[in-house]
Scaffold this motif. Structure first.
Motif, short mmCIF file in Angstrom:
data_model
loop_
_atom_site.label_atom_id
_atom_site.label_comp_id
_atom_site.label_asym_id
_atom_site.label_seq_id
_atom_site.Cartn_x
_atom_site.Cartn_y
_atom_site.Cartn_z
N ALA A 47 -1.70 5.54 3.74
CA ALA A 47 -2.34 6.36 4.77
C ALA A 47 -3.25 7.43 4.19
O ALA A 47 -4.19 7.89 4.85
N SER A 68 -4.76 7.41 0.67
CA SER A 68 -5.84 6.86 -0.16
C SER A 68 -6.59 5.71 0.51
O SER A 68 -7.66 5.32 0.04
N LYS A 69 -6.03 5.17 1.57
CA LYS A 69 -6.59 4.00 2.28
C LYS A 69 -6.57 2.73 1.42
O LYS A 69 -7.14 1.71 1.80
N LYS A 70 -5.89 2.78 0.30
CA LYS A 70 -5.78 1.62 -0.57
C LYS A 70 -4.69 0.68 -0.03
O LYS A 70 -3.64 1.14 0.41
N THR A 71 -4.97 -0.61 -0.07
CA THR A 71 -3.99 -1.59 0.40
C THR A 71 -3.20 -2.14 -0.78
O THR A 71 -3.77 -2.53 -1.80
N GLN A 94 -1.26 -0.48 3.97
CA GLN A 94 -2.31 0.46 3.60
C GLN A 94 -1.74 1.86 3.39
O GLN A 94 -1.02 2.37 4.24
#
Length: 235
Positions: free
Chosen positions: A215, A217-220, A213
């Motif tokens: 840190a 953008s919180k995009k995985t 993930q």
């Protein structure tokens, strides 16, 4: 006093000849036994199931010299079953083709590889270092999964289970990046390299693809484990 020199010489000569023939017979007998042992080793070396990447040691059992081995007009023949040739202890049948004589002998086959093992007991979560690793020659039938040949490649990896001294290190018992670890995500494109912080969403070893993930953008994203602190993606 008259000494019968001729009788003495005759007696001495007789004893000498007897001793010579006795030693010659023993030597010949031993040579035949040793020759068969050596030929049995060669037979196994040429026919056993061998891992060419392993270190190989082949040793035939010593044949009891009290066993009578007759003179054979043709070379001795050697044979073993396919199942036996896959084992570490091969049973070899030796026969003389022009007679009914035969015997069985055993040949030990040891195949080993140098791999990294533990030097001490360690608990889950412990980090591996140079002090708790060493290289040992291990029989290949004891090797399971992916093993390592260089301790340097394991420095900083974390154990997932308890290990004991002498235990072989494999991928299943460790993670280079563990779930929840903070890592650097290295994004590479043509002529450009970007670094962002991330958090591992699953365990992974070198070369594994894991979910990470971002840190910020919180995009995985899916990334490849490069080291104990870095993963990489290609844009």
């Amino acid at each position: 006093m008259q000494i019968n020199i001729s009788n003495s010489l005759s007696t001495t000569t007789g004893i000498g000849l007897t001793l010579f023939f006795t030693l010659f017979a023993s030597f010949s007998k031993a040579s035949v036994h040793q020759s068969i042992q050596h030929q049995a080793e060669l037979y196994v070396q040429q026919n056993a199931i061998i891992d060419n990447s392993a270190d190989l040691t082949i040793k035939a059992a010593k044949i009891d010299e009290r066993i009578h081995i007759p003179q054979c007009q043709t070379p001795f023949a050697f044979e073993a079953s396919q199942s036996s040739l896959k084992q570490s202890n091969v049973s070899v049948k030796v026969t003389c083709p022009n007679s009914s004589w035969y015997l069985f002998t055993s040949v030990q086959v040891q195949q080993t590889k140098p791999v990294v093992v533990m030097s001490e007991t360690m608990s889950p979560g412990s980090l591996l270092s140079e002090q708790n690793l060493y290289i040992a020659d291990i029989p290949i039938n004891r090797l399971r999964g992916s093993t390592y040949t260089n301790p340097d490649h394991l420095i900083g990896a974390r154990l997932k289970r308890r290990v004991r001294p002498g235990q072989i290190i494999n991928n299943a018992m460790l993670c280079f990046v563990c779930k929840g670890d903070k890592v650097t995500i290295m994004a590479q494109t043509k002529g450009l390299q970007l670094k962002v912080s991330g958090i591992a969403q699953q365990d992974g070893n070198l070369g594994d693809t894991i979910r990470v993930q971002n840190a910020q953008s919180k995009k995985t994203v899916s990334a490849t484990v490069s080291s104990t602190s870095e993963v990489s993606i290609h844009i």
